[in-house]
Design a protein around this motif. Structure first.
Motif, PDB file in Angstrom:
ATOM      1  N   ILE A 181      19.449 -12.748 -56.788  1.00  0.00           N
ATOM      2  CA  ILE A 181      20.039 -11.634 -56.046  1.00  0.00           C
ATOM      3  C   ILE A 181      19.100 -11.245 -54.909  1.00  0.00           C
ATOM      4  N   PHE A 182      19.629 -11.229 -53.694  1.00  0.00           N
ATOM      5  CA  PHE A 182      18.788 -10.890 -52.552  1.00  0.00           C
ATOM      6  C   PHE A 182      18.928  -9.433 -52.158  1.00  0.00           C
ATOM      7  N   GLY A 183      17.792  -8.814 -51.907  1.00  0.00           N
ATOM      8  CA  GLY A 183      17.778  -7.468 -51.353  1.00  0.00           C
ATOM      9  C   GLY A 183      17.019  -7.521 -50.039  1.00  0.00           C
ATOM     10  N   ARG A 184      17.279  -6.547 -49.169  1.00  0.00           N
ATOM     11  CA  ARG A 184      16.674  -6.609 -47.840  1.00  0.00           C
ATOM     12  C   ARG A 184      15.236  -6.105 -47.817  1.00  0.00           C
ATOM     13  N   THR A 185      14.952  -5.062 -48.603  1.00  0.00           N
ATOM     14  CA  THR A 185      13.601  -4.489 -48.551  1.00  0.00           C
ATOM     15  C   THR A 185      12.912  -4.587 -49.916  1.00  0.00           C
ATOM     16  N   LYS A 186      11.571  -4.474 -49.871  1.00  0.00           N
ATOM     17  CA  LYS A 186      10.806  -4.517 -51.119  1.00  0.00           C
ATOM     18  C   LYS A 186      11.216  -3.356 -52.010  1.00  0.00           C
ATOM     19  N   HIS A 187      11.303  -2.183 -51.370  1.00  0.00           N
ATOM     20  CA  HIS A 187      11.644  -0.975 -52.101  1.00  0.00           C
ATOM     21  C   HIS A 187      13.041  -1.104 -52.719  1.00  0.00           C
ATOM     22  N   GLY A 188      13.989  -1.573 -51.918  1.00  0.00           N
ATOM     23  CA  GLY A 188      15.363  -1.744 -52.398  1.00  0.00           C
ATOM     24  C   GLY A 188      15.423  -2.740 -53.549  1.00  0.00           C
ATOM     25  N   ALA A 189      14.642  -3.821 -53.446  1.00  0.00           N
ATOM     26  CA  ALA A 189      14.643  -4.848 -54.491  1.00  0.00           C
ATOM     27  C   ALA A 189      14.110  -4.255 -55.798  1.00  0.00           C
ATOM     28  N   ASP A 190      13.047  -3.471 -55.698  1.00  0.00           N
ATOM     29  CA  ASP A 190      12.470  -2.837 -56.885  1.00  0.00           C
ATOM     30  C   ASP A 190      13.457  -1.876 -57.527  1.00  0.00           C
ATOM     31  N   LYS A 191      14.098  -1.093 -56.685  1.00  0.00           N
ATOM     32  CA  LYS A 191      15.044  -0.094 -57.180  1.00  0.00           C
ATOM     33  C   LYS A 191      16.210  -0.786 -57.898  1.00  0.00           C
ATOM     34  N   LEU A 192      16.695  -1.840 -57.282  1.00  0.00           N
ATOM     35  CA  LEU A 192      17.810  -2.573 -57.889  1.00  0.00           C
ATOM     36  C   LEU A 192      17.378  -3.197 -59.223  1.00  0.00           C
ATOM     37  N   ALA A 193      16.161  -3.772 -59.233  1.00  0.00           N
ATOM     38  CA  ALA A 193      15.675  -4.389 -60.475  1.00  0.00           C
ATOM     39  C   ALA A 193      15.642  -3.333 -61.593  1.00  0.00           C
ATOM     40  N   ARG A 194      15.188  -2.122 -61.255  1.00  0.00           N
ATOM     41  CA  ARG A 194      15.119  -1.054 -62.266  1.00  0.00           C
ATOM     42  C   ARG A 194      16.511  -0.697 -62.777  1.00  0.00           C
ATOM     43  N   TYR A 199      19.826  -5.957 -68.573  1.00  0.00           N
ATOM     44  CA  TYR A 199      19.618  -7.350 -68.169  1.00  0.00           C
ATOM     45  C   TYR A 199      18.127  -7.651 -68.179  1.00  0.00           C
ATOM     46  N   LYS A 200      17.811  -8.917 -68.392  1.00  0.00           N
ATOM     47  CA  LYS A 200      16.426  -9.354 -68.230  1.00  0.00           C
ATOM     48  C   LYS A 200      16.235  -9.688 -66.746  1.00  0.00           C
ATOM     49  N   VAL A 201      15.392  -8.892 -66.107  1.00  0.00           N
ATOM     50  CA  VAL A 201      15.303  -8.963 -64.647  1.00  0.00           C
ATOM     51  C   VAL A 201      13.868  -9.209 -64.190  1.00  0.00           C
ATOM     52  N   GLY A 202      13.701 -10.033 -63.194  1.00  0.00           N
ATOM     53  CA  GLY A 202      12.400 -10.206 -62.541  1.00  0.00           C
ATOM     54  C   GLY A 202      12.561  -9.896 -61.064  1.00  0.00           C
ATOM     55  N   TYR A 211      22.987  -8.801 -52.231  1.00  0.00           N
ATOM     56  CA  TYR A 211      23.259  -7.394 -52.559  1.00  0.00           C
ATOM     57  C   TYR A 211      23.307  -6.574 -51.269  1.00  0.00           C
ATOM     58  N   ASP A 212      22.565  -7.031 -50.272  1.00  0.00           N
ATOM     59  CA  ASP A 212      22.660  -6.463 -48.930  1.00  0.00           C
ATOM     60  C   ASP A 212      23.045  -7.598 -47.998  1.00  0.00           C
ATOM     61  N   VAL A 213      23.944  -7.340 -47.084  1.00  0.00           N
ATOM     62  CA  VAL A 213      24.258  -8.376 -46.089  1.00  0.00           C
ATOM     63  C   VAL A 213      23.096  -8.432 -45.104  1.00  0.00           C
TER      64      VAL A 213
END
Ligand code: AMP
Length: 419
Positions: free
Chosen positions: A250-263, A270-273, A320-322
């Protein structure tokens, strides 16, 4: 075409058979015989075409012919690649193809202490895979000699330049022996890459496979439009109803957004990295290992962190983000449908991001199917106030993009001047 037609020696054929490869991919069939006859090669191919084996296999055969294995031997082949992940994967591939030829090989990259890498170099290495910064550092410290080098590979030249490595490459190529074989790989050939390749190659054979657009065509792509607030629910729905057990990137645009989504995904059990620029090299490697071992189902990544990662048999990629840069979309979805497998790329777009989707469609010369939404939509035309906010946000994203690019360049140049 079979591997038997490629004039490979038995120990290499055996190793390839154990990998389970039956037929060479197009780039392998074209490049391997040329490399074996000591020709320079200009390979236009992206990750997923089997290009790593296309250069690694003949390199192993050539060096085996020159030196054999055992004892301390000089460095004969240098493979330069832009990211640590890619470097590790190339080295893992070499380990597999070299299982019975037993040449000495090693991988070096930045972001970790150099002790272990130096220890490996001291043992004598015949094939070295490296990222530019660490390579130049260790050459500067006297741990690597290029005097007896026979083959130089520049992998992912276009990304290398995008990431600001041009000065490092120029510095390095001055240190290479003039008489050598050069293999140059790039997914795209804009003018500055053509220029670089003509500086480095001597009468090269050109080998070209699947341009970006046709690779994108081989992947089933569709887009969901949804309000920002419903994105997580929609993703959850897609994961449960479409993807099921399959591992997904799953791709996210920002580091912060990726972390938030993982949480948020962890909360959904889900088992998420997550891999992005704020994670240490060790954390990233651990996550990637967990994903490869199937202990992690969902890998959330930002674009830079995902460059070059090779995960076998990955069917689904979710945006997850275009992405606001259309080429990024092509890089992302190229993570699915590798080596002839079919891939599925699902994008989630806010209605306001439709312009990004249109830009992507223009680049891939194809329309992306709009998927029917599983929930009732609340999307209303934007109010003037919302439009203003959206324009501001677009401006902010643009600046963020240019800032990141400037910073990457400055980092490279800064490091160059310290040496
Ligand atoms: P690459 O483009 O080098 O990153 O390779 C993409 C993927 O294809 C890797 O997972 C390789 O292990 C796999 N692969 C490479 N060559 C072959 C082959 N001849 N048959 C099947 N799979 C292959």
């Amino acid at each position: 075409m079979s591997f038997n037609n490629l004039k490979l020696i038995d120990p290499i054929r055996k190793a390839i058979a154990e990998k389970g490869y039956e037929t060479p991919t197009k780039i392998q069939a074209q490049a391997i015989p040329k490399v074996l006859t000591r020709k320079d090669v200009l390979g236009i191919a992206q990750t997923g075409t089997g290009k790593t084996a296309a250069f690694s296999i003949p390199i192993i055969q050539l060096i085996h012919r020159i030196d054999g294995a055992g004892g301390k031997k000089p460095l004969r082949a240098l493979i330069l690649t832009p990211t640590r992940e890619l470097a590790i994967q190339i080295d893992e591939n070499i380990r597999d193809y070299n299982k019975y030829t037993k040449l000495r090989h090693a991988v070096i990259f930045g972001g970790v202490k150099q002790g272990k890498q130096v220890a490996a170099l001291k043992q004598g290495v015949q094939i070295l895979v490296a990222t530019p910064g660490r390579l130049l550092d260790l050459i500067g410290q006297g741990y690597i000699s290029l005097d007896d080098l026979k083959i130089f590979v520049l992998d992912e030249a276009d990304r290398m330049l995008d990431m600001g490595f041009i000065h490092d490459i120029k510095k390095l190529t001055k240190l290479l022996p003039k008489k050598r074989q050069t293999l140059f790989f790039s997914a795209t050939m804009p003018d500055h890459i053509i220029e670089l390749s003509s500086d480095l190659l001597y009468q090269p054979v050109r080998v070209e496979v699947a341009r970006k657009s046709s690779t994108a065509e081989a992947i089933k792509q569709y887009v969901y439009y949804t309000d920002k607030k419903k994105k997580v629910d929609l993703l959850h729905h897609i994961l449960e109803n479409e993807i099921g057990e399959e591992q997904t990137l799953i791709f996210g645009r920002t580091k912060h957004g990726a972390d938030k989504l993982a949480r948020k995904l962890r909360k959904l059990n889900y088992k998420v990295g997550a891999i992005h620029g704020n994670k240490s090299q060790n954390q990233r490697q651990k996550t990637l290992k967990g994903f490869k071992a199937k202990k992690i189902k969902l890998l959330v990544a930002t674009d830079i962190a995902a460059r070059g990662i090779d995960i076998e048999k990955l069917r689904y990629v979710i945006n997850y983000d275009v992405p606001n840069v259309p080429e990024t979309y092509v890089h992302r979805i190229g993570r699915s449908g590798r080596a002839g497998e079919d891939g599925i790329a699902i994008s989630i777009s806010e209605p306001e991001e439709n312009a990004y989707v249109k830009a992507i469609e223009k680049l891939i010369k194809n329309s992306i199917e709009v998927a029917e939404h599983p929930f009732p939509q609340t999307t209303k035309p934007m109010t003037e106030k919302e439009k203003k906010e959206w324009n501001k946000e677009k401006q902010r994203r643009k600046q963020e993009f240019f800032k990141a690019r400037r910073e990457a360049k400055a980092r490279q140049e800064g490091r160059g001047s310290k040496r």
